[in-house]
Design an enzyme around this catalytic site. Structure first.
Site, PDB file in Angstrom:
ATOM      1  N   GLU A 111     -25.423 -74.207 -47.400  1.00 19.87           N
ATOM      2  CA  GLU A 111     -26.870 -74.194 -47.674  1.00 19.87           C
ATOM      3  C   GLU A 111     -27.161 -74.492 -49.148  1.00 19.87           C
ATOM      4  OE1 GLU A 111     -27.037 -70.310 -45.613  1.00 19.87           O
ATOM      5  OE2 GLU A 111     -28.937 -71.052 -44.817  1.00 19.87           O
ATOM      6  N   GLU A 131     -22.762 -68.480 -39.447  1.00 16.48           N
ATOM      7  CA  GLU A 131     -23.512 -67.210 -39.374  1.00 16.48           C
ATOM      8  C   GLU A 131     -23.681 -66.732 -37.930  1.00 16.48           C
ATOM      9  OE1 GLU A 131     -24.360 -69.855 -41.187  1.00 16.48           O
ATOM     10  OE2 GLU A 131     -25.199 -69.264 -43.126  1.00 16.48           O
TER      11      GLU A 131
HETATM   12  N1  3HC Z   1     -17.461 -62.765 -47.751  1.00 10.42           N
HETATM   13  C1  3HC Z   1     -16.542 -61.871 -48.162  1.00 10.42           C
HETATM   14  N2  3HC Z   1     -15.217 -62.018 -47.969  1.00 10.42           N
HETATM   15  C2  3HC Z   1     -14.817 -63.119 -47.330  1.00 10.42           C
HETATM   16  C3  3HC Z   1     -15.708 -64.099 -46.871  1.00 10.42           C
HETATM   17  C4  3HC Z   1     -17.097 -63.893 -47.113  1.00 10.42           C
HETATM   18  N3  3HC Z   1     -18.014 -64.770 -46.732  1.00 10.42           N
HETATM   19  N4  3HC Z   1     -15.011 -65.074 -46.272  1.00 10.42           N
HETATM   20  C5  3HC Z   1     -13.721 -64.735 -46.358  1.00 10.42           C
HETATM   21  N5  3HC Z   1     -13.598 -63.555 -46.996  1.00 10.42           N
HETATM   22  C6  3HC Z   1     -12.359 -62.857 -47.325  1.00 10.42           C
HETATM   23  C7  3HC Z   1     -11.556 -62.456 -46.093  1.00 10.42           C
HETATM   24  O1  3HC Z   1     -11.965 -61.212 -45.598  1.00 10.42           O
HETATM   25  C8  3HC Z   1     -10.146 -62.417 -46.649  1.00 10.42           C
HETATM   26  O2  3HC Z   1     -10.014 -61.201 -47.342  1.00 10.42           O
HETATM   27  P1  3HC Z   1      -8.581 -60.443 -47.360  1.00 10.42           P
HETATM   28  O3  3HC Z   1      -7.633 -61.424 -47.979  1.00 10.42           O
HETATM   29  O4  3HC Z   1      -8.871 -59.237 -48.156  1.00 10.42           O
HETATM   30  O5  3HC Z   1      -8.263 -60.150 -45.914  1.00 10.42           O
HETATM   31  C9  3HC Z   1     -10.145 -63.543 -47.684  1.00 10.42           C
HETATM   32  O6  3HC Z   1     -11.520 -63.787 -47.994  1.00 10.42           O
HETATM   33  C10 3HC Z   1      -9.547 -64.838 -47.181  1.00 10.42           C
HETATM   34  O7  3HC Z   1     -10.128 -65.158 -45.930  1.00 10.42           O
HETATM   35  P2  3HC Z   1      -9.232 -65.651 -44.697  1.00 10.42           P
HETATM   36  O8  3HC Z   1      -8.050 -64.781 -44.531  1.00 10.42           O
HETATM   37  O9  3HC Z   1     -10.158 -65.793 -43.539  1.00 10.42           O
HETATM   38  O10 3HC Z   1      -8.743 -67.070 -45.237  1.00 10.42           O
HETATM   39  P3  3HC Z   1      -8.698 -68.472 -44.512  1.00 10.42           P
HETATM   40  O11 3HC Z   1      -8.232 -69.431 -45.527  1.00 10.42           O
HETATM   41  O12 3HC Z   1      -7.990 -68.354 -43.209  1.00 10.42           O
HETATM   42  O13 3HC Z   1     -10.215 -68.825 -44.140  1.00 10.42           O
HETATM   43  C11 3HC Z   1     -12.554 -69.137 -44.512  1.00 10.42           C
HETATM   44  C12 3HC Z   1     -11.156 -69.022 -45.144  1.00 10.42           C
HETATM   45  C13 3HC Z   1     -12.633 -70.386 -43.634  1.00 10.42           C
HETATM   46  C14 3HC Z   1     -13.560 -69.201 -45.616  1.00 10.42           C
HETATM   47  C15 3HC Z   1     -12.797 -67.904 -43.600  1.00 10.42           C
HETATM   48  O14 3HC Z   1     -12.511 -66.745 -44.341  1.00 10.42           O
HETATM   49  C16 3HC Z   1     -14.194 -67.773 -43.079  1.00 10.42           C
HETATM   50  O15 3HC Z   1     -14.525 -68.368 -42.088  1.00 10.42           O
HETATM   51  N6  3HC Z   1     -15.010 -66.926 -43.734  1.00 10.42           N
HETATM   52  C17 3HC Z   1     -16.327 -66.571 -43.261  1.00 10.42           C
HETATM   53  C18 3HC Z   1     -17.325 -67.573 -43.642  1.00 10.42           C
HETATM   54  C19 3HC Z   1     -18.685 -67.133 -43.187  1.00 10.42           C
HETATM   55  O16 3HC Z   1     -18.895 -66.533 -42.141  1.00 10.42           O
HETATM   56  N7  3HC Z   1     -19.694 -67.489 -43.992  1.00 10.42           N
HETATM   57  C20 3HC Z   1     -21.056 -67.166 -43.700  1.00 10.42           C
HETATM   58  C21 3HC Z   1     -21.415 -65.920 -44.396  1.00 10.42           C
HETATM   59  S1  3HC Z   1     -23.013 -65.384 -43.967  1.00 10.42           S
HETATM   60  C22 3HC Z   1     -24.034 -66.303 -44.946  1.00 10.42           C
HETATM   61  O17 3HC Z   1     -23.602 -67.147 -45.672  1.00 10.42           O
HETATM   62  C23 3HC Z   1     -25.471 -65.922 -44.864  1.00 10.42           C
HETATM   63  C24 3HC Z   1     -26.341 -66.940 -45.490  1.00 10.42           C
HETATM   64  O18 3HC Z   1     -26.775 -67.864 -44.533  1.00 10.42           O
HETATM   65  C25 3HC Z   1     -27.552 -66.267 -46.109  1.00 10.42           C
END
Ligand code: 3HC
Length: 699
Positions: A111, A131
């Site tokens: 975004e 999300e």
């Molecule tokens: N916030 C906080 N921590 C996060 C995070 C996030 N958005 N995304 C990942 N992390 C953390 C994980 O919990 C993990 O922590 P740990 O090592 O302590 O267990 C670390 O980052 C690494 O993550 P992964 O083990 O999942 O690493 P990968 O390389 O396999 O994947 C990724 C990376 C593709 C970024 C995956 O973590 C992911 O899909 N994350 C979620 C992304 C997400 O859902 N984003 C949307 C958030 S909501 C939002 O943005 C609202 C907005 O519209 C207002």
């Protein structure tokens, strides 16, 4: 920095002649925490106040562009500036801004690119709006800006699926402006220069109107209601995207309201618990440390489980030697694996050109001796201790020193299996769930003598197979099947006492299970439970109310469920109907047992079923079979079809509270004090006001 809450290490300005870079460095995934938002705000203010830069490029340090909002902040009061405010500031910047994407730009990260005046992506990167998967919707302008740039249909597709989109597709749809190769900082410098001199055109979403089509919105709404009847956020997502027909500012207000509505739901909390839980199960000490090298795996048994396990290994690129005792069984195993791989191609899990390479990595053999060179053996034969003992005894003589010997048993004692070998330290349980190449759960069962590196290798293997490995200790059924064996009886008791199988199924499907227990029984084959009951008949506890009377009678008729055309339901035509003859059986069993049927509401059915599940789950945590409540939750989400939006049985238990659960169990115990007993852990939690979430923090 104007604000003390952020330092140059999180968000900083770098100047390159007449352009400026804003660098975000917030490991591990550059989530937009408060420090990042504040840092972006401050740097934009600073650069605009100076007014000397001709263009600004935002890029991220580390392995990826911003992965979105910091999910850990959700559920706490939001600290300004919130993301939509920061994004609006970017869009309103008098100096044009380009975002430079590498790795994955997800959620609020994507975004941020959308609100920038131009978007450049490095080849191989991906963008997504995940999300939806955590109970939310794009809440920082995504529902307003993506339809403006790429049209309603693409915005609906990305926001409702949560899928990661390759940059080639994103470019084609107009969601980004350019794909280049290079290092993020170099690309940032070039992109800012191009934006400054006009060779990269600015496309500001506040200057674009959505091409609106109510029919597209109506179809999307009907689709989400049919596909996800329990979820709030898909409907809210469509509502927010529909608001992109309005001026941007008005649409943003509706998006914010929809986002906050989702934020308040228990579904959001459940889905975020699932997100972190999936990662937490392998965050334990046992999963870390040195591992053994696994280059080749031997699978013993070409039945459904063995073939599924072999398929799973081949999909992960691990060569497999498949062992069967007879040529016919071996051929059947190879045929099943081939069919599984074809299925993976048609489901898009395996590129068609990799299928033949996967099959080439399979070596079928009738000789157990051929396992001499494999690094890990997975035994997946009949669930009988004497058979397993014989196989492990043989493996002990065949396998090379240091090879790991794993049993895919679903309830047998790993210690007894290990005891027939001279190397119990190399033995563990790896319990897959059927179909093993699809289901993501892997229970990793620790024997008394299992070596730490063997256990850690189990977790590493789970990761390679893209599975969720959960540590379990030895007991009858480990975590999942032990809990299932207990609460499964509740469904039978409810039917004996007055509910119909269909009412029980419908009530639990209403709660969110994909299928009620009787429909699952029909699908899996009722003969399986029947055989188990017969086998265990001699050991049955006489004090326990027998739960199998109705199912036994159904099986005695040769009705084993779907495969025989009849079970609890009749499988003729497109929609299965309740089997009327089962109603007669139920009446007869009730009469024989002197039961006067009574009525249950759907709520009572769910309460009893869930309370029984939670009670046994609490005992599993209490006696250490599961390390923490979150381990139980992940077992149920990834192996038992538990509704993800409820987070798992013990996350759900916290929404009820231990005191309420104790009250319920004590009330049910008036009818059946043997079955309904308050676990000590639950009683203690009720007394001291603690929750399973507290235990997760301790563990
Ligand atoms: N916030 C906080 N921590 C996060 C995070 C996030 N958005 N995304 C990942 N992390 C953390 C994980 O919990 C993990 O922590 P740990 O090592 O302590 O267990 C670390 O980052 C690494 O993550 P992964 O083990 O999942 O690493 P990968 O390389 O396999 O994947 C990724 C990376 C593709 C970024 C995956 O973590 C992911 O899909 N994350 C979620 C992304 C997400 O859902 N984003 C949307 C958030 S909501 C939002 O943005 C609202 C907005 O519209 C207002």
């Amino acid at each position: 920095m104007a604000d003390g809450s952020t330092g140059p290490e999180v968000v900083s300005i770098e100047r390159e002649g007449d352009i400026a870079l804003i660098r975000i460095d917030n490991p591990p995934v550059n989530a937009s925490s408060h420090a990042v938002r504040q840092g972006l705000w401050n740097t934009l203010e600073e650069l605009n106040a100076e007014g000397t830069a001709k263009a600004i490029a935002i890029y991220c340090a580390g392995r990826t562009f911003m992965a979105g909002a910091d999910i850990k902040e959700f559920g706490k009061p939001s600290k300004p500036p919130v993301m939509p405010e920061v994004h609006s500031k970017i869009e309103q910047s008098a100096i044009p801004v380009v975002s430079v994407i590498h790795g994955t730009a997800l959620g609020g990260g994507f975004e941020m690119a959308l609100c920038s005046h131009a978007r450049v992506a490095i080849k191989g990167s991906r963008v997504g709006l995940p999300e939806i998967l955590i109970g939310l919707l794009p809440g920082a302008g995504g529902t307003q800006r993506l339809p403006r740039l790429s049209g309603l249909e693409f915005a609906l597709d990305m926001s409702l699926s949560g899928r990661q989109v390759g940059v080639a597709e994103a470019l084609e749809k107009g969601a980004i402006d350019r794909v280049v190769e290079g290092d993020p900082r170099d690309v940032a410098v070039h992109s800012a220069r191009d934006l400054a001199d006009g060779s990269l055109a600015a496309r500001r979403t506040d200057k674009i109107e959505t091409v609106y089509d109510q029919a597209v919105i109506d179809a999307a709404l009907a689709g989400v209601k049919a596909r996800s009847p329990h979820l709030v956020n898909p409907v809210k997502t469509v509502e927010a995207i529909a608001a992109s027909r309005l001026p941007l500012e008005e649409g943003m207000k509706i998006e914010r309201q929809c986002f906050m509505d989702c934020m308040e739901t228990p579904q959001r909390a459940g889905l975020i618990h699932a997100f972190f839980g999936e990662r937490a199960v392998s965050g334990i000490a046992e999963a870390k440390g040195p591992t053994r090298d696994i280059q080749k795996i031997g699978v013993i048994g070409g039945g459904t489980m063995g073939s599924g396990i072999a398929t799973s290994c081949l999909l992960a690129g691990i060569p497999v030697r498949l062992i069967e005792v007879a040529a016919e069984g071996l051929e059947r195993g190879v045929a099943t694996i081939t069919k599984n791989l074809d299925g993976a191609v048609s489901r898009g899990k395996l590129p068609a050109d990799k299928r033949d390479a996967a099959i080439a990595m399979l070596e079928p053999s009738l000789e157990m001796d051929s396992l001499a060179d494999v690094d890990l053996v997975l035994e997946a034969v009949f669930e009988q201790m004497d058979v397993k003992r014989e196989i492990f005894g043989k493996l002990d003589g065949i396998c090379k020193p240091g090879a790991i010997l794993a049993s895919n048993t679903s309830y047998l004692d790993i210690n007894e299996i290990a005891s027939v070998t001279s190397r119990p330290q190399d033995v563990l349980g790896l319990h897959f769930f059927s179909p093993a190449h699809v289901m993501r759960l892997l229970e990793i069962v620790q024997g008394e003598k299992t070596a730490p590196d063997v256990l850690a290798t189990g977790f590493a293997l789970a990761k390679r197979l893209k599975k969720v490995g959960v540590l379990a200790q030895v007991c009858d059924g480990f975590i999942g099947n032990r809990i299932l064996a207990h609460y499964g009886k509740t469904a039978s008791y409810l039917v004996l006492d007055g509910a119909s199988p269909q009412q029980v199924d419908d009530a639990l499907e209403g709660f969110g299970f994909a299928m009620g227990p009787h429909r699952v029984g029909d699908l899996a084959g009722l003969d399986i439970g029947w055989m188990t009951r017969k086998r265990k008949a001699a050991d049955r506890d006489p004090a326990e109310r027998y739960a199998g009377a109705v199912a036994d009678r159904i099986c005695e008729n040769g009705w084993f469920g779907r495969k025989s055309g009849k079970g609890y339901y009749v499988y003729e035509g497109s929609t299965p109907q309740p089997n009327p003859e089962v109603a007669t059986i139920i009446d007869e069993v009730r009469a024989a047992e002197g039961i006067t049927p009574r009525s249950f509401t759907d709520e009572e059915i769910v309460d009893r079923y869930m309370t029984a599940m939670i009670a046994e789950a609490a005992r599993v945590v209490e006696d250490g079979t599961a390390k923490r409540p979150v381990d139980v939750d992940m077992v149920f989400l990834f192996g038992y079809g538990f509704p993800r939006f409820r987070g798992g049985p013990l996350h759900y238990a916290d929404t009820l509270g231990a005191a309420e659960l104790v009250r319920r169990i004590e009330a049910y115990a008036q009818e059946d004090p043997h079955y309904w007993q308050v676990p000590d852990l639950l009683r203690k939690m009720a007394a001291d006001g603690t929750s399973f979430a507290d235990l997760n923090k301790e563990g």
